[in-house]
Design an enzyme around this catalytic site. Structure first.
Site, PDB file in Angstrom:
ATOM      1  N   LYS A 204      -8.964   2.844  -2.197  1.00 11.85           N
ATOM      2  CA  LYS A 204      -9.138   2.035  -0.993  1.00 11.85           C
ATOM      3  C   LYS A 204     -10.074   2.337  -0.668  1.00 11.85           C
ATOM      4  CE  LYS A 204      -7.261   1.339   4.350  1.00 11.85           C
ATOM      5  NZ  LYS A 204      -5.572   1.198   4.526  1.00 11.85           N
TER       6      LYS A 204
ATOM      7  N   THR B 250     -14.467 -58.415  -6.820  1.00 16.01           N
ATOM      8  CA  THR B 250     -15.272 -59.081  -7.044  1.00 16.01           C
ATOM      9  C   THR B 250     -16.684 -58.840  -7.042  1.00 16.01           C
ATOM     10  OG1 THR B 250     -13.924 -60.622  -6.835  1.00 16.01           O
ATOM     11  CG2 THR B 250     -15.696 -61.935  -7.458  1.00 16.01           C
TER      12      THR B 250
ATOM     13  N   CYS C 297      -5.600  -2.849   2.174  1.00 19.01           N
ATOM     14  CA  CYS C 297      -5.496  -3.002   3.740  1.00 19.01           C
ATOM     15  C   CYS C 297      -6.940  -2.878   4.218  1.00 19.01           C
ATOM     16  CB  CYS C 297      -4.503  -1.702   4.092  1.00 19.01           C
ATOM     17  SG  CYS C 297      -3.917  -2.435   5.631  1.00 19.01           S
TER      18      CYS C 297
ATOM     19  N   GLU D 267       0.242  -1.420   0.194  1.00 14.25           N
ATOM     20  CA  GLU D 267       0.041  -0.080  -0.174  1.00 14.25           C
ATOM     21  C   GLU D 267       0.468   1.153  -0.079  1.00 14.25           C
ATOM     22  OE1 GLU D 267      -3.298   1.778   3.071  1.00 14.25           O
ATOM     23  OE2 GLU D 267      -2.298   0.078   3.123  1.00 14.25           O
TER      24      GLU D 267
END
Length: 748
Positions: free
Chosen positions: A142, A561, A217, A73
Site C-alpha cells: 500500500k 440516392t 484502499c 484488504e
C-alpha cells in the site's frame, strides 16, 4: 430513399475462408475476461481460517470460469486488529496461510489477490499478494497510509511508495514457489523471493490484453493514484483491495472514485471492501464490492451481507484496448509522464513513471482460460444508441434534440438567415427534421412560415403518410404545399426508354418485362432524384436552403440516392442521428409538450407508420414496400453500426454480442416507450444474414459518405462525416471482414 448499388454485382459476393480460429461462443475468445470482486466474513487474527475461506471461494469462482479474483484488504488477518498486527505470532501464521493459499492455487484457475501484513527488514507493510498457479507472483505494498480521522495506519505500516533504495523483492520464509526460491540460513525451510513494489503489472498470456495492477484502499483516494499511472503503463484491469469502514455517504464516494478511475484510465476497476467479521469497537463495515468499466457499472453486490458475496462480471478487454487505440491522447499522456525530467533519478523506484513498471508474466500453461461456452456475465445493450434507463434516455433525447437545434440556428445565422425548404413525406426522418427546424425558428424569433414544407407524392405515396405530412406542417404553422411528381417522373422514364413509360401509356406490361423489372432501382431513383432537384431549385427561387432529412443509419447502409437524392442537401440536420434513436426523440418531443396537442397526436400517428421509402406501389396483397425487409431490421443494423464506429469490432464479435443481446426477447431491458411489436428476438442465422449485408453495403457505399454535406455530430457512438469521426477510401473492399465472418460465425 433507396440504393444505387446492385448487391448482386458486389465483387465481394463469393468469399471462401479457412476453418474457424476461435470458439464462437467462448467469452474469452471473444475478448472478455471474467473477474470477481469478493468480500467474505473474516475471522480476526486467524490467518488459517481466513485462508480456508478464501480457498473455498476460489474453488467456486474457478468452476465459474473466473480468471482473476480480488479479496479485501488484510483479509488474511482482519483489518481492524490494531497493534496485534505487530505480533510475531500473527506474522508467522500469515506466512503459513500464504503457503496454504499458494499450494491450493496450483489446481485452481484464478489469480487470487489477497491482503496481508508482511515484514521487510524492520518495517511492516500493508500488502496485496498475487497468488496463482502454485506461485506467489508478486506483492504490491500500500503506497498511501491514512493517518486522519479514524485511521492510524502509520502506527503499524511503512508506506509502499518510499521503499528502501534498491528493494525490488521481498522474501517470504516458509513459502515455496516464488520467482526465486532459496532456503533459510539453517536449511530447514524454503524461502520464496518475489517481486515487491507498487509498480508491478501482471500480464496473463492466455487472455489477450489482460494486464492487471493492484493497489490498496487509500491508494485510490489520492489525487494521482498508483492505478492511474499503471493504466498508462498498460494495465487494463485495476484492482483495489479495501478495508474502508463505512460511514454515511462513503459508499457513494467509493463508487465515484472507482467510476472516475475506470473512465480516465480506459480500464476496468475491481473493488472489494471488508465486511462481516471486522471489529465493531469503533467502526462498522459494509462489504461493498463492485466493478466499473470505462465509467460504466458492470456489477455490484448487496451491502452489509450475511456471508460471502462476489461480484462476478466479464470485462471487455478487447473493447478497452479498442478505446485506447482510438483515444490517442491516452498514449500521449503516458509518453509525457515517462519523459525524463532534469535532475530526476535515472529510473523511478515506485509507480511514478509508466515506463518503469515491471511486468510479471503469468504463462498460458499456468492460467489457461476456458474456451467453452460459459455464457456472458454482463449486460449487452440491445440499443447502444438508446439507453434503457428512462432518466438517461430523457437526458439523451434532450441533448440530442438541442444539439440539432443549436447547430441549425448557428448555420442559419452564419449564412444570412435564409428560409428553410424541406421535403416532408410523413415518415420519421422528415418529421424529425421538421420539428427541429420549427424549434430553430422559434429560437431565432422568426415565423415558422419561413419553413417551406413541401410534400411530393409519387407512385407509391399512401393516403396516410400524405395526410400526416400535411397535418404536421400545417399544425406547426409552416408554409405547406404539394408538388405531385408523378407526371414529371413518367415523362423522364419515358424519354430514357424505361419500360415504365410504355406501361404508363398502355396500362399493359411490355412483352418480356416482369413487374419486378418495371419497378427497378431506376424507377425508384427517378422519383428520389426529382424530389431533391425540385427542392434545390425551389430553394434557389425563394432564397432558402434545403434541409436534409437522411439519418446516420441510412448513411451507413447506403440507403440514400447519391447526389440528386436524399444524400444531398445544404445542411443535413439528421446526419448524426441513428434510426433507432429518432423514434424516441419524437416521442420525447411529444412528452415534453414542445408543440401543441394536435401536433403531438400527428407525431404519434407518424410513429405508428411502417418505415418505407414509398417508391414502389404496394403488392397485390396490399403490402407496402418495407425498408427493413430490404436492408434489415434497424435494431440489428444500428447495433452493428455502433460496434463498428465506436470499437472497430470484427464481425464475429458483433455477432456474438448480438446473439447474447437478442436471443431472448423475454429477458433483459428495453428502452422505455419501445412498442411491444418491436420487442422481438433474433436467432443467429438472422443475425448473421443482416451482419453480412451490413458489411457489404457499408463498404460499397462509402463514396456517398465521402461527399456528405455538413451536419452536426450528435451521439457518442460516432458520426460518418469525412470531417468528423470516420474516414476510409471509397474503393476499399469488405473482403477481409466477410472472410472473418465466414470463418468464425456459424451459419446455424
Amino acid at each position: 430513399m433507396t440504393n444505387t448499388v446492385n448487391d448482386a454485382n458486389d465483387a465481394n459476393a463469393a468469399v471462401t475462408a479457412p476453418a474457424a480460429d476461435i470458439e464462437f461462443l467462448s467469452a474469452y475468445d471473444q475478448g472478455f475476461a471474467r473477474v470477481a470482486a469478493v468480500t467474505l466474513p473474516v475471522v480476526p487474527v486467524d490467518p488459517a481460517a481466513n485462508a480456508a475461506a478464501i480457498i473455498e471461494q476460489a474453488r467456486t469462482l474457478a468452476d465459474d470460469g473466473v480468471c482473476l479474483a480480488a479479496f479485501p484488504e488484510l483479509c488474511l488477518t482482519g483489518y481492524a486488529i490494531d497493534d496485534l498486527l505487530l505480533s510475531d505470532v500473527l506474522l508467522s501464521d500469515v506466512l503459513t496461510a500464504i503457503e496454504t493459499l499458494r499450494a491450493a492455487s496450483a489446481g485452481l484457475l484464478p489469480a487470487l489477490v489477497v491482503g496481508a501484513p508482511l515484514r521487510l527488514g524492520d518495517r511492516l507493510y500493508n500488502c496485496a499478494l498475487v497468488i496463482q498457479g502454485g506461485r506467489v507472483r508478486g506483492v504490491a505494498p500500500k503506497s498511501y497510509l491514512p493517518t486522519y480521522r479514524e485511521f492510524y495506519e502509520k502506527r503499524h505500516f511503512a508506506p509502499g511508495d518510499a521503499l528502501p533504495a534498491g528493494v525490488e523483492s521481498i522474501e517470504l520464509p516458509g513459502v515455496r514457489g516464488g520467482s526465486g526460491s532459496t532456503e533459510s540460513a539453517d536449511g530447514t525451510e524454503p524461502v520464496a523471493r518475489v517481486p515487491f513494489g507498487a509498480n508491478l503489472l501482471f500480464e496473463v498470456d492466455d487472455v489477450a490484453g489482460l494486464t492487471f495492477h493492484v493497489e490498496v484502499c487509500e491508494d485510490m483516494w489520492v489525487p494521482v493514484p498508483p492505478s492511474a499511472v499503471a493504466a498508462l503503463a498498460g494495465a487494463t484491469v485495476l484492482v483495489n483491495l479495501s478495508g474502508s469502514p463505512i460511514t454515511v455517504g462513503r459508499a457513494e464516494d467509493r463508487e465515484l472514485l472507482a467510476r472516475s478511475s475506470s473512465a480516465r484510465g480506459l480500464a476496468a476497476y475491481v473493488y472489494a471492501a471488508a465486511g462481516q467479521g471486522e471489529s465493531s469497537t469503533d467502526l462498522a463495515w459494509d462489504g461493498q464490492t463492485l466493478v466499473y468499466e470505462n465509467g460504466e457499472l458492470l456489477g455490484s453486490t448487496e451491502r452489509f451481507p450475511d456471508g460471502p458475496r462476489a461480484t462476478v462480471v466479464d470485462v471487455d478487454i478487447e473493447g478497452l484496448r479498442a478505446e485506447r487505440l482510438r483515444q490517442g491522447t491516452f498514449a500521449d499522456n503516458a509518453r509525457t509522464l515517462s519523459a525524463p525530467v532534469a535532475g530526476s533519478p535515472a529510473a523511478a523506484t515506485t509507480f511514478t513513471d509508466p515506463a518503469a513498471f515491471r511486468r510479471i508474466r503469468i504463462g498460458a500453461a499456468d492460467l489457461a482460460a476456458p474456451r467453452t461456452d460459459i455464457g456472458l456475465r454482463r449486460r449487452v445493450d440491445r440499443f447502444p444508441f438508446v439507453p434503457d434507463d428512462p432518466a438517461r434516455l430523457a437526458q439523451d433525447c434532450y441533448e440530442a434534440y438541442n444539439i440539432q437545434v443549436a447547430a441549425l440556428v448557428q448555420r442559419l445565422g452564419a449564412i444570412g438567415n435564409p428560409k428553410i425548404v424541406i421535403g416532408v413525406s410523413g415518415g420519421l426522418d422528415s418529421t424529425h427534421a421538421l420539428i427541429v427546424a420549427a424549434r430553430a425558428m422559434d429560437l431565432l424569433g422568426r415565423p415558422r412560415s419561413d419553413i417551406h414544407a413541401i410534400t411530393m407524392p409519387g407512385f407509391a405515396t399512401s393516403a396516410g403518410t400524405r395526410r400526416n405530412a400535411e397535418d404536421l406542417a400545417v399544425g406547426l404553422g409552416c408554409t405547406f404545399e404539394e408538388l405531385d411528381i408523378r407526371a414529371t417522373a413518367t415523362q423522364m422514364l419515358t424519354e430514357m426508354g424505361h419500360p415504365y413509360g410504355e406501361y404508363a401509356r398502355t396500362g399493359v406490361l411490355p412483352e418480356g418485362v416482369s413487374e419486378r423489372e418495371l419497378y427497378d432501382v431506376t424507377f425508384e431513383n427517378v422519383q428520389a432524384g426529382l424530389r431533391t432537384d425540385f427542392l434545390f431549385r425551389i430553394a434557389n427561387h425563394r432564397g432558402g436552403i434545403v434541409l436534409g432529412t437522411g439519418d446516420l443509419s441510412e448513411l451507413a447502409l447506403g440507403w440514400c440516392t447519391f447526389g440528386v437524392g436524399d444524400q444531398m442537401a445544404h445542411y443535413g440536420v439528421n446526419a448524426g442521428i441513428p434510426k433507432t434513436l429518432i423514434q424516441h426523440l419524437i416521442r420525447w418531443v411529444v412528452a415534453e409538450g414542445l408543440f401543441d396537442d394536435a401536433v403531438g397526436r400527428t407525431l404519434l400517428s407518424i410513429l405508428d407508420t411502417e418505415i418505407s421509402p414509398e417508391l414502389v406501389p404496394a403488392e397485390a396483397g396490399g403490402a407496402i414496400q418495407s425498408t427493413q425487409a430490404k436492408i434489415g431490421p434497424y435494431a440489428l443494423q444500428d447495433f452493428t453500426l455502433w460496434h463498428v464506429l465506436r470499437r472497430g469490432s470484427r464481425p464475429s464479435r458483433i455477432a456474438f454480442l448480438a446473439h447474447q443481446a437478442w436471443a431472448d426477447a423475454q429477458s433483459g431491458d428495453w428502452p422505455e416507450g419501445l412498442p411491444q411489436a418491436e420487442k422481438v428476438a433474433y436467432d443467429l442465422p438472422e443475425i448473421r444474414r443482416w451482419l453480412e449485408l451490413f458489411h457489404r453495403r457499408f463498404f460499397t457505399n462509402q463514396f456517398k459518405r465521402s461527399t456528405l454535406p455538413n451536419g452536426p455530430k450528435v451521439v457518442a457512438g460516432g458520426s460518418l462525416s469525412p470531417r468528423g469521426d470516420w474516414r476510409m477510401p471509397s474503393d476499399a473492399a469488405a473482403t477481409a471482414w466477410l472472410a472473418e465472418l465466414e470463418r468464425n460465425v456459424p451459419r446455424a
